[in-house]
Enzyme design. Structure first.
Site, PDB file in Angstrom:
ATOM      1  N   VAL A 125      28.773   4.105  -6.637  1.00 11.20           N
ATOM      2  CA  VAL A 125      30.132   3.641  -6.341  1.00 11.20           C
ATOM      3  C   VAL A 125      30.237   3.323  -4.862  1.00 11.20           C
ATOM      4  O   VAL A 125      30.132   4.212  -4.008  1.00 11.20           O
ATOM      5  CB  VAL A 125      31.169   4.724  -6.721  1.00 11.20           C
ATOM      6  CG1 VAL A 125      32.581   4.193  -6.554  1.00 11.20           C
ATOM      7  CG2 VAL A 125      30.940   5.214  -8.148  1.00 11.20           C
ATOM      8  N   CYS A 126      30.483   2.058  -4.537  1.00 14.77           N
ATOM      9  CA  CYS A 126      30.433   1.605  -3.149  1.00 14.77           C
ATOM     10  C   CYS A 126      31.355   2.386  -2.218  1.00 14.77           C
ATOM     11  O   CYS A 126      30.953   2.809  -1.145  1.00 14.77           O
ATOM     12  CB  CYS A 126      30.788   0.113  -3.087  1.00 14.77           C
ATOM     13  SG  CYS A 126      30.973  -0.531  -1.404  1.00 14.77           S
ATOM     14  N   PHE A 127      32.605   2.599  -2.615  1.00 13.58           N
ATOM     15  CA  PHE A 127      33.581   3.161  -1.691  1.00 13.58           C
ATOM     16  C   PHE A 127      33.478   4.676  -1.534  1.00 13.58           C
ATOM     17  O   PHE A 127      34.304   5.287  -0.867  1.00 13.58           O
ATOM     18  CB  PHE A 127      34.996   2.744  -2.105  1.00 13.58           C
ATOM     19  CG  PHE A 127      35.395   1.406  -1.541  1.00 13.58           C
ATOM     20  CD1 PHE A 127      36.188   1.312  -0.413  1.00 13.58           C
ATOM     21  CD2 PHE A 127      34.934   0.237  -2.127  1.00 13.58           C
ATOM     22  CE1 PHE A 127      36.530   0.086   0.126  1.00 13.58           C
ATOM     23  CE2 PHE A 127      35.277  -1.001  -1.600  1.00 13.58           C
ATOM     24  CZ  PHE A 127      36.076  -1.076  -0.468  1.00 13.58           C
TER      25      PHE A 127
END
Length: 263
Positions: A125-127
């Site tokens: 998950v990037c964030f």
């Protein structure tokens, strides 16, 4: 995604100058990094349940849920005098436009400077974690960026969320158990934040776009002028979209096939 790659190709061929592009999303869309193993990390049943689109980016990094956000892309030659050869320092230069854009919205941001242990932490998950020179407020990630260099050209694009549907975000990924998913989802509140949360106001797409349009001009010390695609260029974009970015080989099976070949 096809538009971003086409801009890269045309700039490499000397057909267009450096470009800054802003765009949004008509439907929630999950974009995976070029090298991400999607079948291990993404719950495609829930992608379908949420009527969410899916695409693999030309750039690397973790998966990003694009929804109520402003997305930008920058295309510029690696030989440009203002672009450092170091990927990390190039992020620093281009992030000045983001810094000024947030400032135009009344948001004071800092540059992320993660330590070694944070950089080694893996997440789909990037964030969930910030990379060097991404924008943070009180340690919480506010925007995400990804970069690639091909054919002598740098392409950087990024996500600037006005708001995030955190429940949907975590439903789109695979976790060892429901308990772990809920724990990660709850912890996300301390790792990321959005424009609407910081301003206590629902910002419109155009309002945010104008703030960053001016921000990139000021931060990069450039003056923009409009660029419109010709009919032939639009045809090239649509052809690339159909043959590559809508194809299952690119989006779902690319890395799976490469793994089989390497065995």
């Amino acid at each position: 995604m096809a538009m971003d790659e086409s801009l890269l190709n045309w700039h490499s061929e000397g057909k267009i100058p450096p470009t800054l592009r802003f765009y949004g999303w008509s439907h929630p869309t999950l974009s995976a990094g070029q090298f991400q193993k999607v079948h291990k990390s993404i719950n495609f049943d829930n992608v379908n349940n949420y009527h969410c689109q899916f695409v693999r980016r030309l750039t690397g990094g973790s998966a990003v849920l694009h929804d109520n956000e402003l997305t930008y892309s920058i295309v510029v030659s690696e030989d440009h005098p203002e672009i450092p050869t170091s990927i990390k320092e190039a992020y620093h230069v281009l992030s000045k436009g983001l810094y000024e854009g947030f400032k135009n919205l009344g948001i004071t941001v800092d540059y992320a400077m993660p330590d070694r242990s944070a950089m080694k932490e893996k997440t789909a998950v990037c964030f969930e974690k910030a990379a060097f020179y991404e924008m943070v407020v009180d340690g919480k990630k506010l925007s995400g960026n990804a970069q690639t260099r091909k054919k002598g050209v740098l392409l950087q694009h990024g996500s600037i969320p006005m708001s995030l549907d955190i429940e949907m975000l975590y439903d789109l990924f695979r976790f060892p158990s429901e308990k772990i998913k809920l724990r990660r989802r709850d912890a996300f509140q301390s790792k990321a934040i959005t424009i609407d949360q910081l301003t206590n106001k629902q910002k419109s797409f155009d309002e945010v776009k104008d703030a960053f349009y001016q921000g990139f001009q000021h931060g990069l010390n450039v003056t923009f002028r409009p660029f419109e695609l010709s009919k032939q260029q639009w045809e090239e974009v649509h052809h690339l979209a159909e043959t590559k970015y809508r194809s299952e080989d690119w989006n779902y099976h690319r890395l799976l096939k490469e793994s089989i070949k390497s065995v």
